[in-house]
Scaffold this motif. Structure first.
Motif, PDB file in Angstrom:
ATOM      1  N   LYS A   3       9.491  -7.125   1.210  1.00  9.91           N
ATOM      2  CA  LYS A   3       9.049  -6.353   2.360  1.00  9.91           C
ATOM      3  C   LYS A   3      10.093  -5.319   2.761  1.00  9.91           C
ATOM      4  O   LYS A   3      11.282  -5.616   2.845  1.00  9.91           O
ATOM      5  N   LEU A   4       9.594  -4.116   3.017  1.00 12.62           N
ATOM      6  CA  LEU A   4      10.444  -3.011   3.468  1.00 12.62           C
ATOM      7  C   LEU A   4       9.787  -2.369   4.683  1.00 12.62           C
ATOM      8  O   LEU A   4       8.615  -1.983   4.624  1.00 12.62           O
ATOM      9  N   THR A   5      10.532  -2.258   5.766  1.00  9.79           N
ATOM     10  CA  THR A   5      10.069  -1.547   6.955  1.00  9.79           C
ATOM     11  C   THR A   5      10.867  -0.260   7.084  1.00  9.79           C
ATOM     12  O   THR A   5      12.098  -0.267   6.951  1.00  9.79           O
ATOM     13  N   ILE A   6      10.172   0.847   7.327  1.00  8.81           N
ATOM     14  CA  ILE A   6      10.834   2.142   7.529  1.00  8.81           C
ATOM     15  C   ILE A   6      10.533   2.604   8.950  1.00  8.81           C
ATOM     16  O   ILE A   6       9.355   2.726   9.331  1.00  8.81           O
ATOM     17  N   ALA A   7      11.574   2.840   9.740  1.00  4.27           N
ATOM     18  CA  ALA A   7      11.410   3.304  11.119  1.00  4.27           C
ATOM     19  C   ALA A   7      11.687   4.800  11.186  1.00  4.27           C
ATOM     20  O   ALA A   7      12.727   5.270  10.712  1.00  4.27           O
ATOM     21  N   THR A   8      10.766   5.542  11.769  1.00  2.41           N
ATOM     22  CA  THR A   8      10.900   6.993  11.816  1.00  2.41           C
ATOM     23  C   THR A   8      11.843   7.442  12.913  1.00  2.41           C
ATOM     24  O   THR A   8      12.057   6.755  13.913  1.00  2.41           O
ATOM     25  N   ASN A   9      12.397   8.616  12.736  1.00  5.96           N
ATOM     26  CA  ASN A   9      13.254   9.244  13.742  1.00  5.96           C
ATOM     27  C   ASN A   9      12.412   9.968  14.784  1.00  5.96           C
ATOM     28  O   ASN A   9      12.726   9.945  15.971  1.00  5.96           O
ATOM     29  N   ASN A  10      11.333  10.608  14.332  1.00  5.23           N
ATOM     30  CA  ASN A  10      10.478  11.418  15.203  1.00  5.23           C
ATOM     31  C   ASN A  10       9.013  11.093  14.969  1.00  5.23           C
ATOM     32  O   ASN A  10       8.630  10.651  13.884  1.00  5.23           O
ATOM     33  N   GLY A  11       8.204  11.385  15.981  1.00  4.94           N
ATOM     34  CA  GLY A  11       6.767  11.189  15.841  1.00  4.94           C
ATOM     35  C   GLY A  11       6.085  12.352  15.156  1.00  4.94           C
ATOM     36  O   GLY A  11       5.006  12.191  14.578  1.00  4.94           O
ATOM     37  N   ASP A  12       6.685  13.549  15.235  1.00  2.00           N
ATOM     38  CA  ASP A  12       6.128  14.682  14.504  1.00  2.00           C
ATOM     39  C   ASP A  12       6.751  14.715  13.109  1.00  2.00           C
ATOM     40  O   ASP A  12       7.581  13.882  12.770  1.00  2.00           O
ATOM     41  N   ILE A  13       6.353  15.684  12.298  1.00  2.00           N
ATOM     42  CA  ILE A  13       6.794  15.699  10.902  1.00  2.00           C
ATOM     43  C   ILE A  13       7.697  16.899  10.645  1.00  2.00           C
ATOM     44  O   ILE A  13       7.270  18.052  10.699  1.00  2.00           O
ATOM     45  N   GLY A  14       8.966  16.598  10.404  1.00  2.30           N
ATOM     46  CA  GLY A  14       9.946  17.582   9.974  1.00  2.30           C
ATOM     47  C   GLY A  14      10.482  17.185   8.620  1.00  2.30           C
ATOM     48  O   GLY A  14       9.912  16.347   7.917  1.00  2.30           O
ATOM     49  N   GLY A  15      11.640  17.746   8.266  1.00  5.45           N
ATOM     50  CA  GLY A  15      12.208  17.456   6.950  1.00  5.45           C
ATOM     51  C   GLY A  15      12.519  15.987   6.740  1.00  5.45           C
ATOM     52  O   GLY A  15      12.277  15.434   5.664  1.00  5.45           O
ATOM     53  N   GLY A  16      13.056  15.327   7.778  1.00  3.16           N
ATOM     54  CA  GLY A  16      13.373  13.911   7.661  1.00  3.16           C
ATOM     55  C   GLY A  16      12.147  13.048   7.469  1.00  3.16           C
ATOM     56  O   GLY A  16      12.169  12.058   6.717  1.00  3.16           O
ATOM     57  N   GLU A  17      11.058  13.436   8.137  1.00  4.58           N
ATOM     58  CA  GLU A  17       9.819  12.662   8.025  1.00  4.58           C
ATOM     59  C   GLU A  17       9.137  12.890   6.681  1.00  4.58           C
ATOM     60  O   GLU A  17       8.473  11.988   6.153  1.00  4.58           O
ATOM     61  N   VAL A  18       9.305  14.080   6.118  1.00  2.00           N
ATOM     62  CA  VAL A  18       8.820  14.311   4.754  1.00  2.00           C
ATOM     63  C   VAL A  18       9.535  13.366   3.798  1.00  2.00           C
ATOM     64  O   VAL A  18       8.915  12.771   2.898  1.00  2.00           O
ATOM     65  N   MET A  19      10.851  13.196   4.002  1.00  2.00           N
ATOM     66  CA  MET A  19      11.598  12.266   3.165  1.00  2.00           C
ATOM     67  C   MET A  19      11.138  10.829   3.405  1.00  2.00           C
ATOM     68  O   MET A  19      11.069  10.028   2.467  1.00  2.00           O
ATOM     69  N   LEU A  20      10.819  10.467   4.645  1.00  2.00           N
ATOM     70  CA  LEU A  20      10.301   9.124   4.925  1.00  2.00           C
ATOM     71  C   LEU A  20       9.061   8.852   4.093  1.00  2.00           C
ATOM     72  O   LEU A  20       8.924   7.789   3.471  1.00  2.00           O
ATOM     73  N   LEU A  21       8.144   9.808   4.078  1.00  2.00           N
ATOM     74  CA  LEU A  21       6.909   9.632   3.303  1.00  2.00           C
ATOM     75  C   LEU A  21       7.223   9.520   1.813  1.00  2.00           C
ATOM     76  O   LEU A  21       6.625   8.699   1.105  1.00  2.00           O
ATOM     77  N   ASN A  22       8.164  10.320   1.333  1.00  2.00           N
ATOM     78  CA  ASN A  22       8.553  10.233  -0.079  1.00  2.00           C
ATOM     79  C   ASN A  22       9.126   8.852  -0.408  1.00  2.00           C
ATOM     80  O   ASN A  22       8.783   8.252  -1.432  1.00  2.00           O
ATOM     81  N   ILE A  23       9.994   8.362   0.463  1.00  3.84           N
ATOM     82  CA  ILE A  23      10.624   7.048   0.235  1.00  3.84           C
ATOM     83  C   ILE A  23       9.570   5.950   0.271  1.00  3.84           C
ATOM     84  O   ILE A  23       9.575   5.033  -0.563  1.00  3.84           O
ATOM     85  N   ALA A  24       8.655   6.040   1.230  1.00  8.87           N
ATOM     86  CA  ALA A  24       7.599   5.029   1.348  1.00  8.87           C
ATOM     87  C   ALA A  24       6.726   4.996   0.098  1.00  8.87           C
ATOM     88  O   ALA A  24       6.386   3.918  -0.413  1.00  8.87           O
ATOM     89  N   ARG A  25       6.371   6.168  -0.415  1.00 10.05           N
ATOM     90  CA  ARG A  25       5.530   6.220  -1.619  1.00 10.05           C
ATOM     91  C   ARG A  25       6.241   5.604  -2.818  1.00 10.05           C
ATOM     92  O   ARG A  25       5.642   4.859  -3.596  1.00 10.05           O
ATOM     93  N   VAL A  26       7.524   5.957  -2.965  1.00 12.49           N
ATOM     94  CA  VAL A  26       8.291   5.423  -4.093  1.00 12.49           C
ATOM     95  C   VAL A  26       8.412   3.908  -3.988  1.00 12.49           C
ATOM     96  O   VAL A  26       8.195   3.178  -4.963  1.00 12.49           O
ATOM     97  N   ALA A  27       8.753   3.419  -2.794  1.00  4.60           N
ATOM     98  CA  ALA A  27       8.923   1.972  -2.617  1.00  4.60           C
ATOM     99  C   ALA A  27       7.621   1.236  -2.922  1.00  4.60           C
ATOM    100  O   ALA A  27       7.635   0.176  -3.568  1.00  4.60           O
ATOM    101  N   ARG A  28       6.502   1.786  -2.494  1.00  6.39           N
ATOM    102  CA  ARG A  28       5.213   1.148  -2.791  1.00  6.39           C
ATOM    103  C   ARG A  28       4.944   1.153  -4.290  1.00  6.39           C
ATOM    104  O   ARG A  28       4.472   0.154  -4.848  1.00  6.39           O
ATOM    105  N   SER A  29       5.276   2.250  -4.959  1.00  4.68           N
ATOM    106  CA  SER A  29       5.046   2.321  -6.406  1.00  4.68           C
ATOM    107  C   SER A  29       5.916   1.329  -7.167  1.00  4.68           C
ATOM    108  O   SER A  29       5.577   0.931  -8.283  1.00  4.68           O
ATOM    109  N   LEU A  30       7.029   0.921  -6.536  1.00  3.07           N
ATOM    110  CA  LEU A  30       7.928  -0.048  -7.161  1.00  3.07           C
ATOM    111  C   LEU A  30       7.534  -1.491  -6.839  1.00  3.07           C
ATOM    112  O   LEU A  30       8.233  -2.429  -7.239  1.00  3.07           O
ATOM    113  N   GLY A  31       6.437  -1.655  -6.112  1.00  2.00           N
ATOM    114  CA  GLY A  31       5.926  -2.987  -5.843  1.00  2.00           C
ATOM    115  C   GLY A  31       6.333  -3.597  -4.517  1.00  2.00           C
ATOM    116  O   GLY A  31       6.070  -4.775  -4.268  1.00  2.00           O
TER     117      GLY A  31
END
Length: 347
Positions: A3-31
Motif C-alpha cells: 500500500k502506498l498513500t500519496i498526499a497532495t500539496n495543493n488541491g489545484d493542479i500545478g507542476g507538483g501535482e502533475v508529478m503526483l499523478l505520474n508517480i501514482a500511475r507508475v506505482a500502480r503499474s508496478l503493482g
C-alpha cells in the motif's frame, strides 16, 4: 499488494501535482495499491485521481490551515503503508509520523524554509528535483522529474534568414524572463534590419500578478507584427512552428520542465543560467547565456540562427545528444525506474 498513500500539496493542479499523478500511475503499474489524499477545495486534483480510478480520500478542507490539521489527524488514525508527501504542506502536516517520503518540488523561501527541518522529522528520505536544490538542502536526494516525449512531425519547419521564429512556452512573466526575451528580439530587429526575428508565445499568465502582466505586455507590444500569440496549446503545436526555443528564466529554477520537453522534441534550445537549467542540459552545453541580460541573449539567438542556416549538421548533432540525455534522465522510462527503486527500498 503493498500500500502506498500519496498526499497532495495543493488541491489545484500545478507542476507538483502533475508529478503526483505520474508517480501514482507508475506505482500502480508496478503493482502497488495507491491511495491519494487531498482537500475538497480546490477539487481539481482529487477529481483527476478519481477519474483515473485511484482510491481517493477527500478531506473536507477548504483552506490550507484546515487541510494541514485534517491531514495530520487522518494520517495518524487511518493511514496504512508508506506515505509519499508530495510537497512541503503534507510533509509539515505529518511531521514526526513514521514511514514517510518527503518530496519537495520547490526551494522553500522566506519563512517557509524554517518549516523544512520540522517537515523532515523521522522521514525515510527527502527528495528534491535537482542537484542544484540538493546542494542547498543538506541530506537530500535528487529525484528528477520526467516529461512525456513531445510528438513532432517528420516534416520540420525550414529556417529562413528573413523569418527566424523564436519560441517561448509557459507563463508570460518576469520570473520566466518573457520581457528579457522580447527585448532581445527587439534589439536584434533594430540592429540587423536585413534579418527578421519574431516571437511565438505559447502560454497564459495564470497566477501572475497584475503589475508583472502589465510589464510583460509593455515589452511584448514593442515587437509589433513580430509577435504571434498562441495562447495555451500543446507543446507540439508551438515547437513545430519555431526554429529555436528559449527558456529565459530569471528566477533560480529547481528543474526545467520546458527545457526537458524541448529536448524530447529535438528542437534547438537556448537557456539562461538560472538555477538547475544548466544541470538539466548537461555539463558543457554551449547555448547558455547570463540570466536577465537581453543583449547576451540577443547575441546567442543570432549565433544559433547563423548556425541553423550555415552549419545545421553541427547543431543537429547537439540536438540529438540532448534527446538521448532526455531519454536517459527525464523520460517516463527513466522516471519509472527511479520510482521502482525507491519503492523497493522503502515500501
Amino acid at each position: 499488494m503493498k500500500k502506498l498513500t500519496i498526499a497532495t500539496n495543493n488541491g489545484d493542479i500545478g507542476g507538483g501535482e502533475v508529478m503526483l499523478l505520474n508517480i501514482a500511475r507508475v506505482a500502480r503499474s508496478l503493482g502497488h495499491h495507491v491511495t491519494v489524499v487531498g482537500p475538497a477545495e480546490p477539487s481539481a486534483l482529487v477529481e483527476a485521481t478519481q477519474d483515473e480510478g485511484f482510491d481517493t480520500i477527500v478531506l473536507p478542507a477548504t483552506t490550507r490551515k484546515h487541510y494541514i490539521a485534517q491531514l495530520r489527524a487522518w494520517d495518524k488514525k487511518h493511514r496504512e503503508g508508506l506515505l509519499w508527501c508530495n510537497g512541503l504542506v503534507p510533509s509539515f502536516a505529518t511531521a514526526g509520523h513514521p514511514n514517510r517520503i518527503v518530496h519537495l518540488h520547490q526551494f522553500p523561501e522566506g519563512k517557509l524554509k524554517y518549516l523544512v527541518p520540522i517537515a523532515r522529522r523521522k522521514a525515510l528520505v527527502t527528495l528534491v528535483p535537482s542537484n542544484f536544490v540538493s546542494d542547498q538542502i543538506s541530506g537530500t536526494e535528487t529525484f528528477y522529474n520526467w516529461v512525456n516525449e513531445v510528438p513532432m512531425p517528420l516534416e520540420r519547419r525550414t529556417c529562413s534568414p528573413r523569418n527566424i521564429k523564436i519560441g517561448f512556452l509557459g507563463r508570460p512573466s518576469e520570473i520566466k524572463g518573457t520581457d528579457v526575451l522580447a527585448y532581445a528580439i527587439q534589439e536584434l530587429n533594430q540592429e540587423f534590419p536585413e534579418e527578421n526575428y519574431s516571437l511565438v508565445l505559447a502560454g497564459e499568465p495564470h497566477f501572475v500578478d497584475k503589475r508583472s502582466q502589465e510589464k510583460i505586455q509593455y515589452a511584448l507590444s514593442a515587437l509589433g507584427q513580430n509577435l504571434e500569440l498562441l495562447g495555451w496549446v500543446e507543446p507540439s503545436t508551438l515547437m513545430k512552428n519555431i526554429d529555436i526555443l528559449v527558456v529565459p528564466s530569471t528566477c533560480n529554477e529547481v528543474f526545467g520542465l520546458v527545457a526537458a520537453e524541448t529536448m524530447s522534441a529535438k528542437v534547438p534550445l537556448i537557456i539562461s543560467d538560472a538555477g538547475a537549467l544548466p544541470e538539466i542540459l548537461g555539463e558543457g552545453y554551449p547555448w547558455v547565456y547570463s540570466k536577465s541580460c537581453a543583449s547576451d541573449l540577443a547575441r546567442m539567438i543570432r549565433r544559433m540562427g547563423k548556425e541553423l542556416l550555415q552549419s545545421p549538421e553541427e547543431l543537429q548533432h547537439t540536438v540529438e545528444n540532448l534527446y538521448w540525455r532526455w531519454f536517459e534522465y527525464f523520460s517516463p522510462e527513466a522516471g519509472k525506474a527511479r520510482v521502482e527503486e525507491l519503492l523497493k527500498r522503502y515500501c
